[in-house]
Design a protein around this motif. Structure first.
Motif, mmCIF file in Angstrom:
data_model
loop_
_atom_site.group_PDB
_atom_site.id
_atom_site.type_symbol
_atom_site.label_atom_id
_atom_site.label_comp_id
_atom_site.label_asym_id
_atom_site.label_seq_id
_atom_site.Cartn_x
_atom_site.Cartn_y
_atom_site.Cartn_z
ATOM 1 N N GLU A 140 -7.501 -17.226 13.227
ATOM 2 C CA GLU A 140 -7.952 -18.374 13.128
ATOM 3 C C GLU A 140 -7.750 -18.047 11.360
ATOM 4 O O GLU A 140 -6.544 -18.475 10.516
ATOM 5 N N ARG A 141 -9.007 -16.596 11.009
ATOM 6 C CA ARG A 141 -9.006 -16.584 9.875
ATOM 7 C C ARG A 141 -8.646 -15.122 9.174
ATOM 8 O O ARG A 141 -9.003 -14.578 8.119
ATOM 9 N N ARG A 160 -7.972 -9.820 5.831
ATOM 10 C CA ARG A 160 -7.877 -11.410 6.052
ATOM 11 C C ARG A 160 -6.227 -11.322 6.283
ATOM 12 O O ARG A 160 -6.386 -12.509 7.264
ATOM 13 N N TRP A 161 -5.691 -11.032 5.964
ATOM 14 C CA TRP A 161 -3.396 -11.152 5.885
ATOM 15 C C TRP A 161 -3.520 -9.388 6.684
ATOM 16 O O TRP A 161 -3.926 -9.031 5.642
ATOM 17 N N GLY A 289 -1.193 -19.286 10.560
ATOM 18 C CA GLY A 289 -2.110 -18.539 10.550
ATOM 19 C C GLY A 289 -2.556 -17.449 8.964
ATOM 20 O O GLY A 289 -1.956 -17.513 7.871
ATOM 21 N N PRO A 290 -2.683 -16.629 9.415
ATOM 22 C CA PRO A 290 -3.145 -15.365 8.813
ATOM 23 C C PRO A 290 -1.980 -13.961 8.670
ATOM 24 O O PRO A 290 -1.940 -12.961 7.778
ATOM 25 N N ASP A 333 -5.099 -24.457 0.875
ATOM 26 C CA ASP A 333 -4.350 -23.637 2.280
ATOM 27 C C ASP A 333 -2.237 -23.455 2.194
ATOM 28 O O ASP A 333 -1.435 -23.014 2.081
#
Length: 533
Positions: A140-141, A160-161, A289-290, A333
């Motif tokens: 999710e993150r 994170r990404w 998401g990410p 976001d």
């Protein structure tokens, strides 16, 4: 496969060290994000591949701090000469106003990647070569990426990404299960060679030749280091023939299309022989998401007009500042979701336009006859030439219908979503260029005043930029404010009495009346976090 043995945390993992991945890494490092770039190959490309950067791409490279080194290694292209069925029908000038880079640049991908990797090293980041992303697990993150290193050892990177820049067979897109909407392009192939020709056409390092004949459109463009790139879009009578063309096949093709039976081709170093067929495809979304997609991982098509590389750089320019703002907690976001909306619309627009590019696609018999009959008049028409330059330069592509464009009043030809042209203005009593006031690392608020009207202070009757500054300071957004007047005789710039809030990528986010602090506050509140909130 074996069990991953270690973990390594990073803000962003970029998979793929082609031009898109390298440019994205540079942009994110300029914002201070920690970046890991993975590439399964041992180094930058040994193949020359893409060969032209249009004017908007050069502006993007300026924002990445490396445009000058590209200009040093490339060739400036100033004109194209068109031949139809062996007869010259006219010339097309490529120079456009309103930019510090008025001409496109001939430079090959082997140099593009080397220069971007050099810029990335200056920012303290090295590409991890011989490192293949074999699995991606977005949550999710955050996300995890399993990597096979040079010695075959597996490790897991926490980040994170994660951004897929690895091309048509993207592991990120495959993991997300996203539709790659579109189809295979049939009846079309491209064959290429880099060579020095022996033929009657004079060599000029700033001139590209087009030769158009039945079933073929041949583009011959000068390349740094000497010789030309011979690039031909042609029919595809044998789709099963996949081997690169040899010198004789290309010689026979050039002889037919350029109407020179005695032409000879001597390959340059490094050699470049290529045969390609194409798909026209766009991913259903560029973000889940990410996990994100950029470049050919997100969209691909036949390289008509040299759009693939250039559109990929445009996507990087759109994505990096949004990703940084969300990652650093400055923006909501939803700002990052606008990347998909804007870049996907641009990709579809490019795809539609390039399907109608009659100057590069193999012409039908009626089209060929029309070119021969009407081409000379069209190439003498300033309107036709201006429209062609605008299309090719990419300077006039806009985001007017995108979610970040807000027109709340104000005047003038410039609208929310437009790229801000580089025009002369007066700021604080000095003659400046508009782009000198911009920065890729912040927003810019421009307030247009009529001739003789001041744009600072709080004296009654004057435009109050102090109050506008107070509104900006309520939000976690980096911005500078400038009061300006357009140069004499310049109708395309910011209009008097109008406020333009310009994004880091040079596109206008908000247009409003110069003193409309409510419009400014509402716009910023839609996308940014309040300071101390």
């Amino acid at each position: 496969m074996g069990r991953p043995m270690s973990r390594f945390c990073r803000d962003v993992v970029i998979i793929g060290a082609g031009p898109t991945g390298l440019a994205l890494a540079v942009a994110l490092r300029q914002y201070g994000l920690g970046v890991t770039v993975l590439e399964k190959e041992p180094g930058t490309k040994r193949q020359v591949r893409a060969s032209v950067l249009w004017q908007r791409a050069l502006e993007i490279l300026r924002d990445l701090g490396c445009a000058e080194r590209f200009l040093d290694q490339g060739l400036t292209l100033r004109q194209a000469v068109f031949h139809v069925r062996g007869r010259e029908i006219g010339r097309h000038a490529m120079t456009v106003p309103g930019t510090a880079f008025p001409q496109p640049l001939s430079i090959e991908q082997i140099a593009i990647e080397a220069l971007l990797a050099e810029r990335l090293r200056e920012l303290g980041t090295e590409v991890r070569w011989n490192s293949e992303a074999v699995a991606v697990r977005p949550g999710e993150r955050a996300a995890q990426v399993d990597v096979r290193g040079p010695d075959g050892t597996l490790e897991t990177l926490d980040c994170r990404w994660v951004v897929g820049c690895e091309g048509a067979h993207s592991v990120v897109r495959g993991t997300l299960g996203l539709l790659f909407e579109g189809e295979r392009r049939t009846g079309l192939q491209a064959v290429q060679i880099n060579a020095r020709p022996r033929w009657p056409y004079p060599y000029a390092p700033d001139t590209t030749y087009f030769f158009i004949e039945r079933r073929a459109s041949l583009i011959v463009s000068p390349r740094p280091g000497g010789g030309y790139r011979f690039f031909c879009f042609r029919d595809d009578p044998d789709p099963g023939h996949v081997a690169p063309p040899d010198v004789e096949e290309m010689r026979e093709l050039v002889a037919r299309v350029a109407h020179d039976p005695d032409v000879r081709l001597v390959p340059t170093e490094p050699e470049w022989f290529n045969r390609a067929r194409f798909h026209d495809r766009v991913a259903a979304t560029f973000r889940v998401g990410p996990a994100l997609l950029a470049g050919d991982s997100a969209h691909l098509w036949a390289p008509v007009g040299g759009r693939g590389l250039n559109t990929g750089l445009r996507g990087v320019h759109n994505l990096a500042w949004k990703l940084a703002a969300v990652h650093q907690g400055h923006a909501r976001d939803a700002l990052l979701d606008t990347y998909t909306a804007e870049q996907r619309a641009i990709a579809r627009e490019v795809m539609r336009q390039m399907r109608r590019n009659v100057l590069e696609l193999p012409p039908s018999v009626p089209t060929l006859a029309a070119m021969r009959l009407f081409g000379p008049a069209l190439l003498r028409s300033e309107t036709f030439n201006r429209q062609g330059r605008n299309l090719l330069s990419e300077l006039f592509r806009h985001y007017r219908s995108g979610p970040l464009a807000a027109d709340r009043g104000g005047r003038g030809a410039l609208r929310a979503g437009d790229r801000l042209p580089d025009l002369p203005v007066t700021e604080s009593g000095r003659q400046r260029r508009l782009h000198d006031l911009l920065s890729y690392e912040r927003w810019t608020l421009l307030v247009g005043a009529a001739s003789g009207v001041a744009t600072t202070g709080t004296v009654p009757g004057l435009i109050d930029t102090v109050e506008l500054r107070r509104v900006l300071d309520r939000y976690a957004v980096r911005a500078e404010v400038f009061g300006i007047r357009a140069g004499k005789g310049v109708a395309e710039g910011p209009a008097p009495g109008t406020l333009l809030l310009v994004r880091p990528d040079g596109h206008i986010g908000l247009r409003a009346r110069a003193g409309d602090v409510r419009a400014l506050d509402a716009y910023l509140g839609s996308w940014f976090v309040r300071r101390g909130g």
